[in-house]
Design an enzyme around this catalytic site. Structure first.
Site, PDB file in Angstrom:
ATOM      1  CG  ASN A 186      -5.484   3.898   8.906  1.00  0.00           C
ATOM      2  OD1 ASN A 186      -5.872   4.850   8.236  1.00  0.00           O
ATOM      3  ND2 ASN A 186      -4.438   3.982   9.703  1.00  0.00           N
ATOM      4  N   GLY A 241       0.814  -1.216   0.000  1.00  0.00           N
ATOM      5  CA  GLY A 241       0.000   0.000   0.000  1.00  0.00           C
ATOM      6  C   GLY A 241       0.843   1.259   0.000  1.00  0.00           C
ATOM      7  CB  THR A 242       3.925   2.205   1.838  1.00  0.00           C
ATOM      8  OG1 THR A 242       3.340   1.932   3.112  1.00  0.00           O
ATOM      9  CG2 THR A 242       4.848   3.403   1.937  1.00  0.00           C
ATOM     10  CB  CYS A 277       2.897   3.991  11.189  1.00  0.00           C
ATOM     11  SG  CYS A 277       2.409   3.090   9.741  1.00  0.00           S
ATOM     12  CB  THR A 323      12.608  -9.518 -11.097  1.00  0.00           C
ATOM     13  OG1 THR A 323      13.632  -9.197 -12.034  1.00  0.00           O
ATOM     14  CG2 THR A 323      12.130 -10.943 -11.314  1.00  0.00           C
ATOM     15  CB  SER A 355      -2.000  -3.261   1.164  1.00  0.00           C
ATOM     16  OG  SER A 355      -0.990  -3.951   1.847  1.00  0.00           O
ATOM     17  CB  ALA A 356      -1.656  -8.826  -0.512  1.00  0.00           C
ATOM     18  CG  HIS A 357      -0.087  -6.503   4.983  1.00  0.00           C
ATOM     19  ND1 HIS A 357      -0.314  -6.132   6.294  1.00  0.00           N
ATOM     20  CD2 HIS A 357       0.354  -5.391   4.360  1.00  0.00           C
ATOM     21  CE1 HIS A 357       0.008  -4.853   6.446  1.00  0.00           C
ATOM     22  NE2 HIS A 357       0.403  -4.371   5.279  1.00  0.00           N
ATOM     23  CD  GLN A 417      -6.983  -0.741   7.093  1.00  0.00           C
ATOM     24  OE1 GLN A 417      -7.746  -1.684   7.300  1.00  0.00           O
ATOM     25  NE2 GLN A 417      -5.744  -0.715   7.562  1.00  0.00           N
TER      26      GLN A 417
HETATM   27  C1  LIG Z   1      -5.031   3.194   4.897  1.00  0.00           C
HETATM   28  C2  LIG Z   1      -3.681   2.576   4.711  1.00  0.00           C
HETATM   29  N1  LIG Z   1      -2.925   2.976   3.673  1.00  0.00           N
HETATM   30  C3  LIG Z   1      -1.702   2.453   3.451  1.00  0.00           C
HETATM   31  C4  LIG Z   1      -1.173   1.509   4.293  1.00  0.00           C
HETATM   32  C5  LIG Z   1       0.184   0.973   4.000  1.00  0.00           C
HETATM   33  O1  LIG Z   1       0.110  -0.312   3.416  1.00  0.00           O
HETATM   34  P1  LIG Z   1       1.367  -1.291   3.446  1.00  0.00           P
HETATM   35  O2  LIG Z   1       1.495  -1.767   4.857  1.00  0.00           O
HETATM   36  O3  LIG Z   1       1.001  -2.395   2.500  1.00  0.00           O
HETATM   37  O4  LIG Z   1       2.550  -0.517   2.980  1.00  0.00           O
HETATM   38  C6  LIG Z   1      -1.917   1.075   5.401  1.00  0.00           C
HETATM   39  C7  LIG Z   1      -1.349   0.094   6.366  1.00  0.00           C
HETATM   40  O5  LIG Z   1      -1.441   0.268   7.574  1.00  0.00           O
HETATM   41  C8  LIG Z   1      -3.201   1.629   5.612  1.00  0.00           C
HETATM   42  O6  LIG Z   1      -3.959   1.252   6.638  1.00  0.00           O
END
Ligand SMILES: Cc1ncc(COP(=O)(O)O)c(C=O)c1O
Length: 385
Positions: A151, A70-71, A325, A237, A199-201, A179
Site C-alpha cells: 500500500n 480488508g481488515t 492508519c 445479516t 476491499s471494495a473502497h 491494493q
Molecule cells: C494492504 C491493505 N490491507 C488491508 C487494508 C484494510 O482494508 P479496509 O480498510 O477495507 O479494512 C488496507 C487499507 O488501507 C490495505 O491497504
C-alpha cells in the site's frame, strides 16, 4: 479545485455503484436469509455481486465470502487458519515485515496466545525473496501471508513463487490483495494461493465491504459465529446495499482495468520523472517495476513528510505519508524501515496514489507547485537548525 492524490487510502464511490446501492437500499431491503419474495430478491442481489467479485479474481462464486472489508478479511484468514490447523500441531505463522497493520497486529495478537510467528525481511527494493521464505519455513508452519501489492510503495511480490514454497512444506498461503485487485489482473488460480483479501473502497466501491477468497477445500474456521450466513463461514445479516456496490465496482473494474492502468502508469511515470528533474534531493522508494501503476513513494531530503503533506494540503493537493492508519503520527514507515532506508528517508517520504478522477492537468499543477513548496520547507528547516 482540490486535487485528490490519495487513492490508496480510499477512492470516491463510482456514480454507477452509488446508483445501484441507492436502488438496493430503496427496493431490495429484504433479509437474504428469508424464504419469501423479499428475501429472495435480496438473495438475488447477493448472488449477482458474488459472481461479479468472483469473476474479477478468477474464482468460483462459492469461494467468495463477504466481509466488512480488508481488515476483517485479513483477520479471518490468519485467525481462521490458525484455529483450524491448531489441532494438527502447526502453530507457526509467517508474514512479510511490510504487511498492512491488519496482518501485522493480528499476528501479534496470535503470538500472545502461543503461536510462533516469523516476519520475513524484504530486500532494498521492497521485495520478499524466495530464499527468505524458504529459510523461514518449518514443518510446523500453518500459514504464510504475503501481500500482493504494498500500500505504501506499490511493489508487487512474486506471489506464485512464494505460494509454491509454502505449499512444498504443507502450509496454506494467504495474500492481502487489497491494493492490487482492480489495479492489475489478479487470478487466484495463476497465483496458486489458498486465501486472498480484498476491499471494495480501494476500487470505487463503498467502505465496509470486502471479501475473503477461500479456495475450495482450504481449512479455515469462521471467526464470526452466529447464523448460517455465507455457507456457515461468516455469520451476520449481509449488508446487501454495500455488497451490491462492491459487485458493481467489480464489474466496472473488469471493464476499465487495462485502459485505466495504462493511463495511470503514464501519468505516474511523468509525475515521478518531473519530481526527480525539478526538485533536487529526491529519490523514488522501492522497485520501479513490478509495481501497481498508480503508486509512487518519493523521499525529499531535509523535508519532514508531515510538513510537506500539510503544505501541499494548503495548496489544495491531498497526498499521504504512507499507510493511512499511521498518518497523524510521526512514526517512521515500517515499510521503508524494513527496506533498510536510513531513518531520515523513512521520515521524509510521501506517497502519491493516482486514480480515476485524476488528469494530466492535475499532474502539471502538482509539478508546478511542488518545487516552491519544498524550497520553502527546506529554508525553514535550515533556519531552525
Ligand atoms: C494492504 C491493505 N490491507 C488491508 C487494508 C484494510 O482494508 P479496509 O480498510 O477495507 O479494512 C488496507 C487499507 O488501507 C490495505 O491497504
Amino acid at each position: 479545485m482540490r486535487i485528490y492524490f490519495d487513492h490508496n487510502a480510499t477512492t470516491p464511490v463510482d456514480p454507477g455503484a452509488v446508483e445501484v446501492m441507492v436502488r438496493v437500499l430503496r427496493e431490495d431491503f429484504g433479509n437474504a436469509s428469508s424464504v419469501h419474495h423479499f428475501g429472495q430478491r435480496a438473495k438475488a442481489v447477493l448472488d449477482e455481486a458474488r459472481s461479479a467479485v468472483a469473476s474479477l479474481i478468477a474464482a468460483e462464486p462459492s469461494e467468495v465470502v463477504f466481509t466488512s472489508g480488508g481488515t476483517e478479511a485479513d483477520n479471518f484468514a490468519l485467525r481462521g487458519v490458525a484455529e483450524a490447523l491448531e489441532v494438527t500441531g502447526r502453530k507457526h505463522l509467517v508474514a512479510s515485515s511490510i504487511e498492512h497493520e491488519a496482518v501485522l497486529n493480528t499476528l501479534k495478537a496470535l503470538a500472545k496466545r502461543g503461536w510462533q510467528t516469523t516476519l520475513l525481511p524484504v530486500d532494498a527494493s521492497g521485495i520478499v525473496t524466495p530464499e527468505a521464505l524458504d529459510a523461514a519455513m518449518t514443518d510446523r508452519t500453518a500459514l504464510v501471508s504475503v501481500m500482493h501489492a504494498n500500500n505504501e510503495i506499490g511493489t508487487i511480490q512474486p506471489i506464485a513463487e512464494l505460494a509454491r514454497i509454502a505449499h512444498g512444506r504443507g502450509a496454506l498461503f494467504h495474500t492481502d490483495a487489497v491494493q492490487s485487485v482492480a489495479k492489475i489482473p489478479v487470478d487466484t488460480r495463476a497465483l496458486g494461493i489458498d486465501l486472498l483479501s480484498m476491499s471494495a473502497h480501494k476500487f470505487y466501491g463503498p467502505k465496509g465491504a470486502g471479501a475473503l477468497f477461500i479456495k475450495r477445500g482450504a481449512r479455515v474456521t469462521a471467526i464470526l459465529t452466529g447464523g448460517k450466513h455465507e455457507r456457515n463461514r461468516r455469520a451476520g445479516t449481509e449488508n446487501i446495499a454495500a455488497i451490491a456496490g462492491f459487485g458493481a465496482a467489480a464489474v466496472l473494474a473488469a471493464r476499465k482495468m487495462a485502459a485505466e492502468a495504462a493511463r495511470l502508469r503514464a501519468m505516474r511515470n511523468r509525475l515521478e520523472d518531473g519530481v526527480l528533474e525539478t526538485v533536487p534531493g529526491t529519490a523514488i522508494n522501492g522497485a520501479r517495476e513490478p509495481r501497481v501503476p498508480n503508486t509512487t513513494n518519493i523521499s525529499f531530503e531535509s523535508v519532514e513528510a508531515e510538513s510537506l503533506l500539510i503544505a501541499l494540503d494548503l495548496e489544495g493537493i491531498a497526498v499521504s505519508t504512507g499507510s493511512a492508519c499511521s498518518s497523524g503520527t510521526l512514526e517512521p514507515s515500517h515499510v521503508l524501515r524494513a527496506m533498510g532506508l536510513p531513518t531520515h528517508r523513512t521520515q521524509n517520504s510521501i506517497r502519491v496514489s493516482l486514480g480515476a478522477g485524476n488528469t494530466d492537468a492535475e499532474v502539471d499543477q502538482f509539478l508546478a507547485k511542488l518545487p516552491q513548496v519544498v524550497t520553502k520547507l527546506r529554508a525553514l528547516t535550515r533556519a531552525r537548525a
